[in-house]
Enzyme design. Structure first.
Site, PDB file in Angstrom:
ATOM      1  N   GLU A 160     -26.222 -57.212  -5.842  1.00  0.00           N
ATOM      2  CA  GLU A 160     -26.371 -58.435  -5.031  1.00  0.00           C
ATOM      3  C   GLU A 160     -27.062 -58.006  -3.747  1.00  0.00           C
ATOM      4  O   GLU A 160     -26.415 -57.500  -2.832  1.00  0.00           O
ATOM      5  CB  GLU A 160     -24.989 -59.052  -4.759  1.00  0.00           C
ATOM      6  N   CYS A 187     -26.867 -63.336   3.783  1.00  0.00           N
ATOM      7  CA  CYS A 187     -27.949 -62.900   2.887  1.00  0.00           C
ATOM      8  C   CYS A 187     -28.822 -64.077   2.446  1.00  0.00           C
ATOM      9  O   CYS A 187     -29.998 -63.896   2.168  1.00  0.00           O
ATOM     10  CB  CYS A 187     -27.371 -62.175   1.686  1.00  0.00           C
TER      11      CYS A 187
HETATM   12  P1  NAD Z   1     -23.525 -52.222   4.328  1.00  0.00           P
HETATM   13  O1  NAD Z   1     -24.066 -51.307   5.379  1.00  0.00           O
HETATM   14  O2  NAD Z   1     -22.176 -52.820   4.508  1.00  0.00           O
HETATM   15  O3  NAD Z   1     -23.592 -51.435   2.964  1.00  0.00           O
HETATM   16  C1  NAD Z   1     -23.062 -51.978   1.805  1.00  0.00           C
HETATM   17  C2  NAD Z   1     -22.164 -50.966   1.159  1.00  0.00           C
HETATM   18  O4  NAD Z   1     -22.932 -49.835   0.783  1.00  0.00           O
HETATM   19  C3  NAD Z   1     -21.045 -50.456   2.068  1.00  0.00           C
HETATM   20  O5  NAD Z   1     -19.828 -50.516   1.369  1.00  0.00           O
HETATM   21  C4  NAD Z   1     -21.463 -49.051   2.376  1.00  0.00           C
HETATM   22  O6  NAD Z   1     -20.378 -48.174   2.569  1.00  0.00           O
HETATM   23  C5  NAD Z   1     -22.250 -48.651   1.173  1.00  0.00           C
HETATM   24  N1  NAD Z   1     -23.210 -47.609   1.467  1.00  0.00           N
HETATM   25  C6  NAD Z   1     -23.917 -47.453   2.608  1.00  0.00           C
HETATM   26  N2  NAD Z   1     -24.716 -46.359   2.518  1.00  0.00           N
HETATM   27  C7  NAD Z   1     -24.499 -45.824   1.305  1.00  0.00           C
HETATM   28  C8  NAD Z   1     -25.013 -44.689   0.614  1.00  0.00           C
HETATM   29  N3  NAD Z   1     -25.918 -43.900   1.169  1.00  0.00           N
HETATM   30  N4  NAD Z   1     -24.552 -44.450  -0.617  1.00  0.00           N
HETATM   31  C9  NAD Z   1     -23.634 -45.259  -1.199  1.00  0.00           C
HETATM   32  N5  NAD Z   1     -23.124 -46.352  -0.594  1.00  0.00           N
HETATM   33  C10 NAD Z   1     -23.527 -46.609   0.635  1.00  0.00           C
HETATM   34  O7  NAD Z   1     -24.468 -53.425   4.064  1.00  0.00           O
HETATM   35  P2  NAD Z   1     -26.001 -53.571   4.341  1.00  0.00           P
HETATM   36  O8  NAD Z   1     -26.785 -52.770   3.360  1.00  0.00           O
HETATM   37  O9  NAD Z   1     -26.303 -53.474   5.797  1.00  0.00           O
HETATM   38  O10 NAD Z   1     -26.038 -55.121   3.962  1.00  0.00           O
HETATM   39  C11 NAD Z   1     -27.043 -55.931   4.374  1.00  0.00           C
HETATM   40  C12 NAD Z   1     -27.905 -56.292   3.190  1.00  0.00           C
HETATM   41  O11 NAD Z   1     -27.068 -56.796   2.175  1.00  0.00           O
HETATM   42  C13 NAD Z   1     -28.893 -57.370   3.494  1.00  0.00           C
HETATM   43  O12 NAD Z   1     -30.092 -57.039   2.858  1.00  0.00           O
HETATM   44  C14 NAD Z   1     -28.271 -58.596   2.861  1.00  0.00           C
HETATM   45  O13 NAD Z   1     -29.215 -59.562   2.492  1.00  0.00           O
HETATM   46  C15 NAD Z   1     -27.601 -58.008   1.687  1.00  0.00           C
HETATM   47  N6  NAD Z   1     -26.495 -58.848   1.273  1.00  0.00           N
HETATM   48  C16 NAD Z   1     -26.576 -59.424   0.060  1.00  0.00           C
HETATM   49  C17 NAD Z   1     -25.561 -60.263  -0.357  1.00  0.00           C
HETATM   50  C18 NAD Z   1     -25.598 -60.927  -1.687  1.00  0.00           C
HETATM   51  O14 NAD Z   1     -24.566 -61.466  -2.088  1.00  0.00           O
HETATM   52  N7  NAD Z   1     -26.716 -60.931  -2.399  1.00  0.00           N
HETATM   53  C19 NAD Z   1     -24.468 -60.486   0.472  1.00  0.00           C
HETATM   54  C20 NAD Z   1     -24.426 -59.854   1.688  1.00  0.00           C
HETATM   55  C21 NAD Z   1     -25.435 -59.025   2.081  1.00  0.00           C
END
Ligand code: NAD
Length: 453
Positions: A207, A241
């Site tokens: 997602e 998102c």
């Molecule tokens: P985040 O930083 O919370 O990361 C998401 C998860 O990935 C966390 O649990 C984190 O611990 C893990 N993570 C981070 N680095 C990692 C690595 N190197 N290896 C493994 N896991 C790791 O979230 P984010 O990436 O900043 O989220 C923002 C993005 O998420 C935006 O692009 C947003 O559009 C998207 N998003 C999508 C949805 C959806 O439902 N489609 C919902 C919310 C956010």
């Protein structure tokens, strides 16, 4: 970590999660957790994101509760085998799809809706009869801490475990074998997740995000359009998102839209949104700085004030934004809204199609024909016409991206299906065993085979 996952595997193998009564009990417990601790959870959301109680309820706790209610009601139907027809060549017999759980699944959540994005996939995973490991985002630490404290009191810890920590912990989890991984977050980590999953051929649901456009045509009701865009954009301070990332507006109504956006912001958050109880904060100072840096990418038509120490950025509308600027390359994921002029619908469609497939697409027009054209001639994970975000609240609609905005989907039955394998079953009786299917294939048998198939 290995021991914990092995324990869940043993529980799964023991059949613990199979009975519908167990699944429904877990779902009820999750709902009870929300009832018993809504104040604690809403406070945690306020600490992490400055989320107001009303927003926290609408987009997280209330959302989760109605998801659980819908799932409990529909689960007996979803989990039944689905009969399909039986072709003549294979008759007599019965064919059906038998939903079965996948096993032990990993759910990695994001920080912007730290409860909904972690627990709504869990609802689907439990409904389908799986064990689950949850990994909340470390960027919403207050919420992650509360969830880690509360979940074990309500859910069967032989089937559900929550592990807190950052990227290192996520990577340790990803090094283990799971039967499905659902990841919510950005595409960069999505690639890391998919690579790790490939090691065990584990299926993934990703997602992700992207730049979700809103297209405003000249015949739209501009006041209502502005209010609905403003609501979808500035809820959670733009950290959604599926928030409209930018607007493509027919140049004839550009100025009117800017004026109405200004009025909507004022009506929602007053003259000084920093004091508004319903306006959130940016998750951390890095994201705040990232967003502040975009302010120079256009002319500030509305807003533009910020206070980095308070992680506050005012609802901001930018005009005269170049398509080459950074704000039009990256997903904004914050309270800045570029508004770009287009000459007509065809130009808007070309603009969208020249870019990656978005997670959500919004069209505003009184013309059903124009909206149909927009729907049919573009790609997006989800589309909502004459509104924003609302499609999320219909559990009959799946939620998920396409291409770089994600793969797979959930919500309602679609979530149940994501966390199930629909086993194809054909059941045959012994009493009929016509010999024409067996060699040697005489010319008469061949005729029969051709006739039957
Ligand atoms: P985040 O930083 O919370 O990361 C998401 C998860 O990935 C966390 O649990 C984190 O611990 C893990 N993570 C981070 N680095 C990692 C690595 N190197 N290896 C493994 N896991 C790791 O979230 P984010 O990436 O900043 O989220 C923002 C993005 O998420 C935006 O692009 C947003 O559009 C998207 N998003 C999508 C949805 C959806 O439902 N489609 C919902 C919310 C956010």
């Amino acid at each position: 970590m290995k021991d914990m996952i092995q324990r869940l595997r043993n529980s799964y193998a023991s059949g613990l999660t199979r009975p519908l009564t167990w699944r429904i009990h877990q779902l009820k417990q999750l709902s009870q957790l929300v009832d018993d601790h809504q104040h604690t959870l809403l406070t945690a959301l306020a600490t992490d994101l400055g989320k107001s109680a009303a927003e926290g309820w609408l987009t997280e706790l209330g959302f989760l509760k109605s998801d659980i209610k819908h799932t409990i009601k529909q689960l007996p139907r979803w989990s039944k085998p689905t009969r399909v027809s039986q072709p003549l060549l294979t008759a007599p017999g019965r064919s059906y799809l038998q939903p079965e759980p996948l096993g032990v699944v990993l759910i990695i959540g994001a920080w912007n809706y730290p409860i909904q994005l972690l627990l709504s996939p869990l609802v689907a995973a439990l409904a389908a009869g799986n064990c689950a490991v949850l990994k909340p985002s470390e960027l919403a630490p207050a919420t992650a801490t509360e969830l880690a404290r509360l979940l074990p009191d309500y859910l069967d810890s032989e089937a559900v475990q929550i592990v807190t920590g950052g990227a290192d912990i996520a990577q340790q989890l990803l090094a283990e074998r799971f039967d499905h991984i659902m990841y919510t977050g950005g595409g960069r980590v999505g690639r890391i997740v998919m690579k790790a999953a490939a090691e065990y051929l584990t299926p993934v649901t990703l997602e992700l995000g992207g730049k979700s456009p809103a297209v405003v045509l000249a015949d739209a009701d501009i006041a209502v359009t502005a209010r609905r865009i403003a609501w979808g954009k500035w809820i959670n301070a733009g950290q959604t998102c599926i928030a409209p990332d930018y607007v493509l507006v027919d140049e004839r109504v550009h100025d009117a839209l800017i004026e109405q956006l200004k009025q909507a912001i004022n009506a929602f958050y007053g003259n000084d949104p920093e004091q508004a109880s319903d306006y959130g904060r940016i998750v951390n100072s890095q994201h705040c700085q990232r967003l502040i840096d975009y302010l120079g990418d256009g002319t500030i038509a509305v807003g533009g004030r910020y206070d980095k120490a308070q992680r506050y950025i005012e609802p901001t509308v930018l005009t005269d934004v170049s398509t080459d600027s950074k704000i039009m390359q990256d997903e904004i994921f914050g309270p800045l809204l570029p508004v770009l002029k287009v000459t007509n619908l065809a130009a808007a469609i070309d603009f969208i199609n020249a870019r990656e497939k978005p997670l959500a697409l919004y069209g505003f027009s009184k013309s059903a024909r124009s909206l149909k054209q927009l729907t049919e001639q573009t790609h997006a994970g989800n589309q909502c016409n004459n509104d924003t975000l609302m499609f999320m609240l219909n559990p009959e609609l799946p939620f998920g991206g396409v291409g770089p905005s994600g793969m797979g989907r959930y919500h309602g039955k679609f979530g149940f299906d994501t966390f199930s394998h629909h086993k194809a079953v054909m059941a045959k009786p012994f009493w009929s065993d016509p010999s024409f299917r067996y060699p040697p294939y005489t010319s008469f048998k061949q005729k029969l085979l051709r006739w039957f198939s």
